[in-house]
Design a protein around this motif. Structure first.
Motif, PDB file in Angstrom:
ATOM      1  N   LYS A  83       0.866  -1.194   0.211  1.00 45.74           N
ATOM      2  CA  LYS A  83      -0.046   0.026  -0.002  1.00 45.74           C
ATOM      3  C   LYS A  83       0.849   1.198   0.012  1.00 45.74           C
ATOM      4  CE  LYS A  83      -3.761  -2.184   2.651  1.00 45.74           C
ATOM      5  NZ  LYS A  83      -4.801  -2.259   3.650  1.00 45.74           N
ATOM      6  N   GLU A  84       2.017   1.202   0.710  1.00 46.46           N
ATOM      7  CA  GLU A  84       2.689   2.360   0.943  1.00 46.46           C
ATOM      8  C   GLU A  84       3.473   2.575  -0.628  1.00 46.46           C
ATOM      9  OE1 GLU A  84       6.519   3.955   3.435  1.00 46.46           O
ATOM     10  OE2 GLU A  84       5.640   2.180   3.908  1.00 46.46           O
ATOM     11  N   ALA A  85       3.775   1.634  -1.291  1.00 49.21           N
ATOM     12  CA  ALA A  85       4.293   1.496  -2.606  1.00 49.21           C
ATOM     13  C   ALA A  85       3.370   2.172  -3.533  1.00 49.21           C
ATOM     14  CB  ALA A  85       4.830   0.350  -3.046  1.00 49.21           C
ATOM     15  N   GLU A  86       2.421   1.881  -3.379  1.00 52.06           N
ATOM     16  CA  GLU A  86       1.148   2.387  -4.250  1.00 52.06           C
ATOM     17  C   GLU A  86       1.027   4.070  -4.090  1.00 52.06           C
ATOM     18  OE1 GLU A  86      -2.445   0.330  -3.772  1.00 52.06           O
ATOM     19  OE2 GLU A  86      -1.668  -1.500  -4.610  1.00 52.06           O
ATOM     20  N   SER A  87       1.073   4.323  -2.759  1.00 52.52           N
ATOM     21  CA  SER A  87       1.042   5.685  -2.463  1.00 52.52           C
ATOM     22  C   SER A  87       2.291   6.593  -2.949  1.00 52.52           C
ATOM     23  CB  SER A  87       0.639   5.824  -0.832  1.00 52.52           C
ATOM     24  OG  SER A  87       0.867   7.250  -0.519  1.00 52.52           O
ATOM     25  N   LEU A  88       3.417   5.997  -2.842  1.00 53.79           N
ATOM     26  CA  LEU A  88       4.530   6.449  -3.365  1.00 53.79           C
ATOM     27  C   LEU A  88       4.699   6.551  -4.903  1.00 53.79           C
ATOM     28  CD1 LEU A  88       7.516   4.837  -0.991  1.00 53.79           C
ATOM     29  CD2 LEU A  88       6.536   7.222  -1.020  1.00 53.79           C
ATOM     30  N   HIS A  89       3.884   5.697  -5.650  1.00 55.80           N
ATOM     31  CA  HIS A  89       3.835   5.786  -6.984  1.00 55.80           C
ATOM     32  C   HIS A  89       2.911   7.138  -7.390  1.00 55.80           C
ATOM     33  CE1 HIS A  89       6.091   2.449  -8.425  1.00 55.80           C
ATOM     34  NE2 HIS A  89       5.444   1.631  -7.757  1.00 55.80           N
ATOM     35  N   ARG A  90       1.949   7.021  -6.415  1.00 60.32           N
ATOM     36  CA  ARG A  90       1.002   8.471  -6.983  1.00 60.32           C
ATOM     37  C   ARG A  90       1.615   9.619  -6.394  1.00 60.32           C
ATOM     38  NH1 ARG A  90      -2.798   4.892  -4.324  1.00 60.32           N
ATOM     39  NH2 ARG A  90      -2.378   5.837  -2.494  1.00 60.32           N
ATOM     40  N   LYS A  91       2.474   9.810  -5.406  1.00 57.77           N
ATOM     41  CA  LYS A  91       3.153  10.781  -5.045  1.00 57.77           C
ATOM     42  C   LYS A  91       4.412  11.220  -6.227  1.00 57.77           C
ATOM     43  CE  LYS A  91       2.403  10.455  -0.082  1.00 57.77           C
ATOM     44  NZ  LYS A  91       3.217  10.529   1.107  1.00 57.77           N
ATOM     45  N   LEU A  92       4.944  10.094  -6.652  1.00 60.86           N
ATOM     46  CA  LEU A  92       6.034  10.422  -7.636  1.00 60.86           C
ATOM     47  C   LEU A  92       5.279  10.887  -8.982  1.00 60.86           C
ATOM     48  CD1 LEU A  92       8.803   9.804  -8.698  1.00 60.86           C
ATOM     49  CD2 LEU A  92       8.177   7.553  -9.365  1.00 60.86           C
ATOM     50  N   ARG A  93       4.292  10.401  -9.345  1.00 63.44           N
ATOM     51  CA  ARG A  93       3.662  10.915 -10.634  1.00 63.44           C
ATOM     52  C   ARG A  93       3.103  12.585 -10.419  1.00 63.44           C
ATOM     53  NH1 ARG A  93       1.298   5.848 -10.492  1.00 63.44           N
ATOM     54  NH2 ARG A  93      -0.630   6.442  -9.509  1.00 63.44           N
ATOM     55  N   SER A  94       2.764  12.661  -9.225  1.00 59.19           N
ATOM     56  CA  SER A  94       2.325  14.171  -8.958  1.00 59.19           C
ATOM     57  C   SER A  94       3.696  14.858  -8.834  1.00 59.19           C
ATOM     58  CB  SER A  94       1.807  14.158  -7.584  1.00 59.19           C
ATOM     59  OG  SER A  94       1.471  15.621  -6.985  1.00 59.19           O
ATOM     60  N   ALA A  95       4.698  14.710  -8.302  1.00 58.29           N
ATOM     61  CA  ALA A  95       6.226  15.298  -8.400  1.00 58.29           C
ATOM     62  C   ALA A  95       6.596  15.341  -9.861  1.00 58.29           C
ATOM     63  CB  ALA A  95       7.161  14.452  -7.584  1.00 58.29           C
ATOM     64  N   GLN A  96       6.500  14.423 -10.518  1.00 58.72           N
ATOM     65  CA  GLN A  96       6.830  14.646 -11.974  1.00 58.72           C
ATOM     66  C   GLN A  96       6.280  15.544 -12.668  1.00 58.72           C
ATOM     67  OE1 GLN A  96       6.478  10.670 -13.391  1.00 58.72           O
ATOM     68  NE2 GLN A  96       8.221  10.028 -12.867  1.00 58.72           N
ATOM     69  N   SER A  97       4.789  15.799 -12.463  1.00 61.20           N
ATOM     70  CA  SER A  97       3.969  16.737 -12.950  1.00 61.20           C
ATOM     71  C   SER A  97       4.504  18.275 -12.517  1.00 61.20           C
ATOM     72  CB  SER A  97       2.271  16.513 -12.590  1.00 61.20           C
ATOM     73  OG  SER A  97       2.125  15.309 -13.036  1.00 61.20           O
ATOM     74  N   GLU A  98       4.678  18.498 -11.198  1.00 62.12           N
ATOM     75  CA  GLU A  98       5.332  19.661 -10.694  1.00 62.12           C
ATOM     76  C   GLU A  98       6.754  19.864 -11.386  1.00 62.12           C
ATOM     77  OE1 GLU A  98       4.161  21.642  -8.632  1.00 62.12           O
ATOM     78  OE2 GLU A  98       2.028  20.247  -8.293  1.00 62.12           O
ATOM     79  N   VAL A  99       7.572  18.954 -11.548  1.00 63.66           N
ATOM     80  CA  VAL A  99       8.949  19.047 -12.230  1.00 63.66           C
ATOM     81  C   VAL A  99       8.772  19.707 -13.614  1.00 63.66           C
ATOM     82  CG1 VAL A  99      10.851  18.193 -12.995  1.00 63.66           C
ATOM     83  CG2 VAL A  99      10.004  17.455 -10.636  1.00 63.66           C
ATOM     84  N   LYS A 100       7.657  19.345 -14.326  1.00 62.65           N
ATOM     85  CA  LYS A 100       7.503  19.591 -15.467  1.00 62.65           C
ATOM     86  C   LYS A 100       6.833  21.266 -15.612  1.00 62.65           C
ATOM     87  CE  LYS A 100       6.589  15.003 -17.630  1.00 62.65           C
ATOM     88  NZ  LYS A 100       5.396  14.151 -18.162  1.00 62.65           N
ATOM     89  N   ARG A 101       6.097  21.265 -14.678  1.00 63.56           N
ATOM     90  CA  ARG A 101       5.577  22.686 -14.505  1.00 63.56           C
ATOM     91  C   ARG A 101       6.750  23.798 -14.097  1.00 63.56           C
ATOM     92  NH1 ARG A 101       1.054  20.215 -12.386  1.00 63.56           N
ATOM     93  NH2 ARG A 101       1.700  20.493 -10.298  1.00 63.56           N
ATOM     94  N   GLY A 102       7.714  23.164 -13.495  1.00 68.48           N
ATOM     95  CA  GLY A 102       8.804  24.113 -12.636  1.00 68.48           C
ATOM     96  C   GLY A 102       9.685  24.218 -14.073  1.00 68.48           C
ATOM     97  N   GLU A 103       9.771  23.447 -14.851  1.00 66.15           N
ATOM     98  CA  GLU A 103      10.768  23.407 -15.984  1.00 66.15           C
ATOM     99  C   GLU A 103      10.333  24.547 -16.965  1.00 66.15           C
ATOM    100  OE1 GLU A 103      11.266  19.708 -17.488  1.00 66.15           O
ATOM    101  OE2 GLU A 103      12.771  18.782 -15.978  1.00 66.15           O
ATOM    102  N   ALA A 104       8.796  24.310 -16.999  1.00 63.84           N
ATOM    103  CA  ALA A 104       8.430  25.476 -17.804  1.00 63.84           C
ATOM    104  C   ALA A 104       8.447  26.829 -17.367  1.00 63.84           C
ATOM    105  CB  ALA A 104       6.653  24.956 -18.185  1.00 63.84           C
ATOM    106  N   ALA A 105       8.261  26.944 -16.200  1.00 69.84           N
ATOM    107  CA  ALA A 105       8.389  28.373 -15.373  1.00 69.84           C
ATOM    108  C   ALA A 105       9.967  28.578 -15.472  1.00 69.84           C
ATOM    109  CB  ALA A 105       8.074  28.190 -13.811  1.00 69.84           C
ATOM    110  N   LEU A 106      10.728  28.026 -15.264  1.00 72.13           N
ATOM    111  CA  LEU A 106      12.220  28.055 -15.335  1.00 72.13           C
ATOM    112  C   LEU A 106      12.663  28.914 -16.831  1.00 72.13           C
ATOM    113  CD1 LEU A 106      15.226  28.248 -14.362  1.00 72.13           C
ATOM    114  CD2 LEU A 106      15.290  25.730 -14.963  1.00 72.13           C
ATOM    115  N   ARG A 107      12.155  28.127 -17.738  1.00 78.00           N
ATOM    116  CA  ARG A 107      12.322  28.456 -19.250  1.00 78.00           C
ATOM    117  C   ARG A 107      11.537  29.992 -19.561  1.00 78.00           C
ATOM    118  NH1 ARG A 107      11.103  23.103 -20.554  1.00 78.00           N
ATOM    119  NH2 ARG A 107       8.848  23.589 -20.813  1.00 78.00           N
ATOM    120  N   ARG A 108      10.728  30.238 -18.802  1.00 84.64           N
ATOM    121  CA  ARG A 108      10.194  31.513 -18.876  1.00 84.64           C
ATOM    122  C   ARG A 108      11.018  32.398 -17.920  1.00 84.64           C
ATOM    123  NH1 ARG A 108       5.361  28.736 -18.144  1.00 84.64           N
ATOM    124  NH2 ARG A 108       5.265  29.374 -15.773  1.00 84.64           N
TER     125      ARG A 108
END
Length: 453
Positions: free
Chosen positions: A184-209
């Motif tokens: 169960k903890e691994a599944e929760s971590l997978h969800r958090k990882l996907r959310s973190a990857q989305s945040e990283v992509k948004r951060g990269e876009a903001a960095l380019r701007r």
């Protein structure tokens, strides 16, 4: 020991002398026999003992059994007389057992080992069978005891196995629970990882701007810097022109002032040359006296170090030393050990020196007078390692020369008229420095003054 020897006595021939053991004496019976011999050993005299056992006559029964067991067993087997004496002592200590064995009917309740050991010593008829039967009984008892221990060990192992199985079942259940929680903890971590990857992509876009905006700001700043540098160069040119104009005005002012200075200096030189010519014409001598020198009056006499004592002060008043050291260019010479042995003789010499020099350093700082402290070094085996304190000169006399002689040499080396004060209670030192023009004072005077430092 396992077979009878040819030295059997009459008792052996009448009783069981023809009997013999078919196998070695059982170990349990042997230990019991040695214990019987060790107990009866002490009741025998030295002459009754075999030669090889006499050295153990003073041993305790326990030490005899430990150190002389083999020798006693050999003597019992090979010496019929010794065996007979041991049998007599056994009959005295255990008469019932001995009588039963002689009658051929050992007690049924007696310990088989005791019966076998007594039969081996007394050698009644059938003693070999009794010893062999006791050995078999001991072996049977040992086998039963071993079987009982094996059964107990088996039962213990079964219980241990059951506890291990129960522990394994509990551990398996616990691990299954932990595995489910980890899944169960691994599944929760997978969800958090996907959310973190989305945040990283948004951060990269903001960095380019941000990088694009930074580049734009940098270009604008470069343009503004270029304009500022151009303005700075223009202002620098104008500043150079202003400095040149200012220097020209200063030069003109200096030239005008130099003309006026030249006229004033020429006038002053003229006045000075006129005054010098007038002095030569009048032939006036140089002024060596003053009007006040013509008044008739008495002048006060000059004070020397010896005159200080004429004031109303005691010879042991510390104020007297302050007045002496207040004289111009005063030099204080101290007889070191004379002072320390007067003030604190119980201390070691090293600590005496350190205490005196510390006080003299403070006194030198307070008065500004020159200070020299002399110690007697004629008896020293090696030079003293000492860092002189600030403002104090430390001297040790050479081998063959006393500190008193060094002090007198210091007093004679001073020019006449200089205030020199010598601290020493030694009368010879005081008289010698007084002839050289120095002022002697007692050691207690310096000690009192240092006590106020």
């Amino acid at each position: 020991m396992d077979q009878p020897t040819s030295g059997a006595g009459p008792a052996d021939e009448a009783g069981g002398g023809a009997e013999a053991l078919g196998r070695p004496l059982p170990e349990g019976v042997r230990r019991r026999v040695i214990a019987l011999v060790a107990d009866a050993f002490g009741a025998l005299t030295v002459s009754e003992l075999p030669a090889q056992l006499r050295q153990y006559s003073r041993f305790t029964p326990t030490r005899r059994a430990k150190f002389a067991g083999n020798a006693m067993a050999a003597a019992l087997e090979g010496d019929a007389a010794f065996r007979q004496r041991i049998g007599e002592r056994l009959g005295q200590s255990q008469p019932e057992l001995a009588a039963a064995l002689e009658a051929g009917s050992p007690p049924a309740a007696a310990d088989p080992l005791d019966v076998a050991a007594a039969a081996y010593v007394l050698r009644p008829a059938g003693w070999a069978k009794l010893v062999e039967a006791a050995g078999e009984e001991v072996q049977r008892a040992d086998a039963e005891r071993a079987d009982e221990e094996a059964r107990r060990e088996l039962e213990h192992l079964r219980q241990e196995l059951e506890r291990a199985r129960a522990h394994t079942r509990a551990e398996t259940e616990r691990l299954r629970t932990e595995l489910e929680a980890a899944r169960k903890e691994a599944e929760s971590l997978h969800r958090k990882l996907r959310s973190a990857q989305s945040e990283v992509k948004r951060g990269e876009a903001a960095l380019r701007r941000s990088v694009a905006e930074t580049d734009a700001v940098r270009a604008e700043s470069a343009a503004q810097l270029s304009a500022v540098e151009s303005e700075a160069r223009r202002l620098k040119g104008r500043l150079g022109e202003a400095e040149a104009a200012l220097e020209a005005s200063r030069r003109a002012a200096r030239e005008g002032r130099s003309v006026e200075d030249m006229r004033l200096r020429l006038l002053l030189d003229t006045v000075l040359e006129a005054a010098s010519g007038l002095r030569r014409e009048l032939a006036l001598p140089p002024a060596t006296t003053h009007p006040a020198d013509t008044v008739d009056a008495l002048e006060p006499g000059r004070m020397s170090p010896k005159d200080i004592a004429t004031r109303a002060l005691s010879e042991t008043d510390p104020a007297l030393l302050d007045q002496l050291l207040a004289l111009p260019q005063a030099h204080l010479i101290v007889d070191g050990y004379n002072v320390t042995k007067t003030g604190y003789p119980q201390m070691p010499l090293e600590k005496q020196r350190l205490r005196l020099l510390g006080g003299l350093s403070v006194l030198a700082a307070q008065t500004g007078a020159e200070m020299t402290c002399v110690f007697d070094g004629a008896e020293l085996a090696a030079p003293v390692l000492l860092a002189p304190p600030r403002g104090v000169r430390v001297l040790f006399s050479k081998p063959g020369v006393t500190a008193d002689e060094v002090i007198r040499q210091l007093a004679r080396a001073e020019p006449a008229g200089r205030p020199v004060v010598v601290v020493s209670t030694d009368r010879e030192v005081a008289d010698g420095v007084a002839k050289a023009g120095a002022r002697p004072v007692a050691s207690v005077l310096l000690l009192k003054r240092l006590s106020r430092v």
